[in-house]
Design a protein around this motif. Sequence first.
Motif, PDB file in Angstrom:
ATOM      1  N   ASP A  22      16.145  -2.522 -28.320  1.00 26.85           N
ATOM      2  CA  ASP A  22      15.485  -1.303 -27.865  1.00 26.85           C
ATOM      3  C   ASP A  22      13.976  -1.360 -28.099  1.00 26.85           C
ATOM      4  O   ASP A  22      13.206  -0.781 -27.333  1.00 26.85           O
ATOM      5  CB  ASP A  22      16.076  -0.088 -28.596  1.00 26.85           C
ATOM      6  N   ILE A  31      10.474   7.652 -22.819  1.00 26.61           N
ATOM      7  CA  ILE A  31      11.045   8.976 -23.013  1.00 26.61           C
ATOM      8  C   ILE A  31       9.890   9.934 -23.269  1.00 26.61           C
ATOM      9  O   ILE A  31       9.054   9.691 -24.143  1.00 26.61           O
ATOM     10  CB  ILE A  31      12.017   8.998 -24.208  1.00 26.61           C
ATOM     11  N   GLU A  33       7.411  12.753 -24.596  1.00 27.04           N
ATOM     12  CA  GLU A  33       7.225  13.415 -25.880  1.00 27.04           C
ATOM     13  C   GLU A  33       6.268  14.586 -25.718  1.00 27.04           C
ATOM     14  O   GLU A  33       5.358  14.528 -24.887  1.00 27.04           O
ATOM     15  CB  GLU A  33       6.650  12.441 -26.920  1.00 27.04           C
ATOM     16  N   THR A 137       4.888   5.275 -34.038  1.00 26.60           N
ATOM     17  CA  THR A 137       5.117   5.710 -32.658  1.00 26.60           C
ATOM     18  C   THR A 137       6.047   4.743 -31.944  1.00 26.60           C
ATOM     19  O   THR A 137       6.980   5.162 -31.242  1.00 26.60           O
ATOM     20  CB  THR A 137       3.777   5.818 -31.905  1.00 26.60           C
ATOM     21  N   ARG A 140       9.521   5.166 -33.394  1.00 27.19           N
ATOM     22  CA  ARG A 140      10.120   6.413 -32.940  1.00 27.19           C
ATOM     23  C   ARG A 140      10.546   6.326 -31.477  1.00 27.19           C
ATOM     24  O   ARG A 140      11.611   6.818 -31.089  1.00 27.19           O
ATOM     25  CB  ARG A 140       9.119   7.551 -33.142  1.00 27.19           C
ATOM     26  N   GLN A 141       9.714   5.677 -30.642  1.00 23.11           N
ATOM     27  CA  GLN A 141      10.058   5.524 -29.235  1.00 23.11           C
ATOM     28  C   GLN A 141      11.292   4.641 -29.080  1.00 23.11           C
ATOM     29  O   GLN A 141      12.162   4.926 -28.240  1.00 23.11           O
ATOM     30  CB  GLN A 141       8.870   4.931 -28.475  1.00 23.11           C
ATOM     31  N   LEU A 143      13.699   4.309 -31.237  1.00 21.97           N
ATOM     32  CA  LEU A 143      14.847   5.103 -31.669  1.00 21.97           C
ATOM     33  C   LEU A 143      15.256   6.105 -30.600  1.00 21.97           C
ATOM     34  O   LEU A 143      16.446   6.315 -30.349  1.00 21.97           O
ATOM     35  CB  LEU A 143      14.519   5.817 -32.981  1.00 21.97           C
ATOM     36  N   LYS A 144      14.258   6.723 -29.943  1.00 24.32           N
ATOM     37  CA  LYS A 144      14.570   7.671 -28.872  1.00 24.32           C
ATOM     38  C   LYS A 144      15.241   6.972 -27.699  1.00 24.32           C
ATOM     39  O   LYS A 144      16.140   7.536 -27.062  1.00 24.32           O
ATOM     40  CB  LYS A 144      13.291   8.376 -28.416  1.00 24.32           C
ATOM     41  N   GLN A 146      17.144   4.312 -27.884  1.00 23.20           N
ATOM     42  CA  GLN A 146      18.518   4.030 -28.301  1.00 23.20           C
ATOM     43  C   GLN A 146      19.400   5.271 -28.186  1.00 23.20           C
ATOM     44  O   GLN A 146      20.529   5.198 -27.669  1.00 23.20           O
ATOM     45  CB  GLN A 146      18.520   3.504 -29.736  1.00 23.20           C
ATOM     46  N   ARG A 147      18.896   6.414 -28.642  1.00 20.78           N
ATOM     47  CA  ARG A 147      19.675   7.647 -28.558  1.00 20.78           C
ATOM     48  C   ARG A 147      19.875   8.065 -27.112  1.00 20.78           C
ATOM     49  O   ARG A 147      20.967   8.496 -26.720  1.00 20.78           O
ATOM     50  CB  ARG A 147      18.962   8.752 -29.333  1.00 20.78           C
ATOM     51  N   TRP A 148      18.818   7.935 -26.294  1.00 21.66           N
ATOM     52  CA  TRP A 148      18.913   8.368 -24.892  1.00 21.66           C
ATOM     53  C   TRP A 148      19.943   7.528 -24.141  1.00 21.66           C
ATOM     54  O   TRP A 148      20.759   8.064 -23.393  1.00 21.66           O
ATOM     55  CB  TRP A 148      17.544   8.257 -24.233  1.00 21.66           C
TER      56      TRP A 148
END
Length: 364
Positions: A22, A31, A33, A137, A140-141, A143-144, A146-148
């Motif tokens: 990711d 994603i 923000e 950043t 965090r991106q 991780l987002k 991966q979740r998305w």
Amino acid sequence: MARGRLRRRLAAIDQNLTTRPDADLVDILRIPEPFVSPTQRIIRRIIYALTALFAAVMIVYLDRHGYRDIESSPNPDDPLSFLDCFYYATVSLSTTGYGDITPVTPSARLTNVLVITPLRVAFLIVLIGTTVETLTTQSRQALKIQRWRSRVRNHTIVVGYGTKGRTAVAAMVGDEVAPADIVVVDEDPAALERAKSAGLVTVRGNATDSEVLRLASAQHAKAIIVATNRDDAAVLVTLTARELAPNAKIIAAVREAENQHLLEQSGADSTVVTSETAGRLLGIAVQTPSVVEMMEDLLTPDAGFAIAEREVEPKEVGGSPRHNPDIVLGVVRGGQLLRVDDPKVDALELGDRLLYIRSAESER
């Protein structure tokens, strides 16, 4: 045979995007923000630093009998004062350490707490704040992303964010579709930046590549809008999308009418001939420009009148759509659109869907 060769060609340019970590997709899948001003970011950092400082002070104060001030306390058993604890936490968190010169009087220590430490914190923010923010950043991106990718379902993919794509997105948002449920696929960085500013998820790449569409989770999409600038690209994208998402609804735009059957053979559920549609409106506008104005109003869902679709209510079953309180234009029965004057829909049935004209003002 031709479709088989085309699929092998698409497989040959497969870039295995979905198998990448990711963190490697940060520059491809974006994603959105919420915007945070630099002042707010600095204030947040200061609050975080003060929170950590006061937490350290309380920890030291609760265990103050275990500390000794060899300079200001002649009795080794005397506990530290709260100011001593504050001073100890300050020099510890700021990595000052203990040197040959240390503040001894309360006034000097108070000055160290109120003046020197804020200056050290500000220096650390200026020195390493940008580097830390960049790293966090990206993490965090990632991780987002991966979740998305694990949660996205029943979304809409828009291939191409030119004039047609932007207008399609505006119509969907005006029809109360959440921007977070729309994914834009394009190769143009400027177009992707505009989509990102509109709060849309973006994927950079050529949509004729199956891995790019798979990265946009086309296999879980509810609908795919193909709004490319070239008809040959639209055919390739439609073919690829239909292979990945056999159950998704594919709506494709084509410039020339002679290419419409190619899109239908490739798997498009609905096609829009943009050149002929625009030509008809231009011809109508010569004699009756008000008709064109009304049609534009009907195609704008968030203002004036708009064409909408709804299910038949139980109390409407058996009645005629021509006597309905709403202005009904057609009836969808069994997936087939029938005109309101068709004898087959003279009596409405349960499960029918009505195409009618609604007022955006009255619904609000």
